[in-house]
Motif scaffolding. Structure first.
Motif, PDB file in Angstrom:
ATOM      1  N   GLU A  11      79.738 115.498  45.879  1.00 11.92           N
ATOM      2  CA  GLU A  11      80.799 114.354  46.573  1.00 11.92           C
ATOM      3  C   GLU A  11      80.258 112.951  46.235  1.00 11.92           C
ATOM      4  OE1 GLU A  11      84.064 114.570  47.643  1.00 11.92           O
ATOM      5  OE2 GLU A  11      84.085 116.565  47.082  1.00 11.92           O
ATOM      6  N   GLU A  12      79.037 112.740  46.230  1.00 11.09           N
ATOM      7  CA  GLU A  12      78.221 111.678  46.323  1.00 11.09           C
ATOM      8  C   GLU A  12      76.806 111.696  46.085  1.00 11.09           C
ATOM      9  OE1 GLU A  12      79.049 108.746  49.442  1.00 11.09           O
ATOM     10  OE2 GLU A  12      78.821 110.615  50.964  1.00 11.09           O
ATOM     11  N   ALA A  19      63.380 109.755  47.261  1.00 12.19           N
ATOM     12  CA  ALA A  19      64.245 110.926  47.748  1.00 12.19           C
ATOM     13  C   ALA A  19      65.404 110.726  46.857  1.00 12.19           C
ATOM     14  CB  ALA A  19      64.387 110.491  49.162  1.00 12.19           C
ATOM     15  N   VAL A  20      66.260 111.660  47.034  1.00  9.09           N
ATOM     16  CA  VAL A  20      67.764 111.779  46.390  1.00  9.09           C
ATOM     17  C   VAL A  20      68.566 112.167  47.632  1.00  9.09           C
ATOM     18  CG1 VAL A  20      69.267 112.692  44.789  1.00  9.09           C
ATOM     19  CG2 VAL A  20      66.975 111.954  44.079  1.00  9.09           C
ATOM     20  N   VAL A  21      69.807 111.892  47.626  1.00  5.45           N
ATOM     21  CA  VAL A  21      70.641 112.500  48.546  1.00  5.45           C
ATOM     22  C   VAL A  21      71.995 112.949  47.937  1.00  5.45           C
ATOM     23  CG1 VAL A  21      71.974 112.002  50.730  1.00  5.45           C
ATOM     24  CG2 VAL A  21      69.797 110.808  50.462  1.00  5.45           C
ATOM     25  N   LEU A  22      71.993 114.208  48.178  1.00  5.79           N
ATOM     26  CA  LEU A  22      73.525 114.644  47.400  1.00  5.79           C
ATOM     27  C   LEU A  22      74.377 114.894  48.895  1.00  5.79           C
ATOM     28  CD1 LEU A  22      72.335 117.417  44.959  1.00  5.79           C
ATOM     29  CD2 LEU A  22      72.981 115.021  44.844  1.00  5.79           C
ATOM     30  N   GLY A  23      75.622 114.620  48.646  1.00  9.98           N
ATOM     31  CA  GLY A  23      76.786 115.011  49.430  1.00  9.98           C
ATOM     32  C   GLY A  23      77.499 116.066  48.864  1.00  9.98           C
ATOM     33  N   LEU A  24      77.722 117.111  49.706  1.00  7.37           N
ATOM     34  CA  LEU A  24      78.273 118.376  49.074  1.00  7.37           C
ATOM     35  C   LEU A  24      79.311 118.846  49.806  1.00  7.37           C
ATOM     36  CD1 LEU A  24      74.833 120.327  48.541  1.00  7.37           C
ATOM     37  CD2 LEU A  24      75.934 118.997  46.598  1.00  7.37           C
TER      38      LEU A  24
END
Length: 77
Positions: A11-12, A19-24
């Protein structure tokens, strides 16, 4: 989770120096699949390698964990 028939759409994304953030969004017929829910995974990175992956259900907590000082100014996209 893949064997249970679960799939994830990104999603984003947010990138930070370490760091890397994934919205799933998880899709499927078994929990935790819910088309209204987005979960967040924080990938801690050091020297180009992922050193830890932590899951969050709250976007703000995930962003704070990825880079605590960034949420005051907003994340980088």
């Amino acid at each position: 989770m893949h064997a249970l028939g679960l799939r994830a759409d990104i999603e984003e994304t947010f990138t930070y120096p370490a760091a890397v953030v994934l919205g799933l969004r998880i899709h499927g017929t078994v929990p935790p699949a819910d088309p209204r829910t987005v979960v967040y995974h924080v990938f801690d990175v050091a020297d180009g390698l992922v050193t830890r992956i932590t899951g969050y259900t709250d976007r703000s907590q995930a962003l704070d964990a990825a880079f605590p000082r960034a949420t005051a100014a907003g994340p980088e996209h």
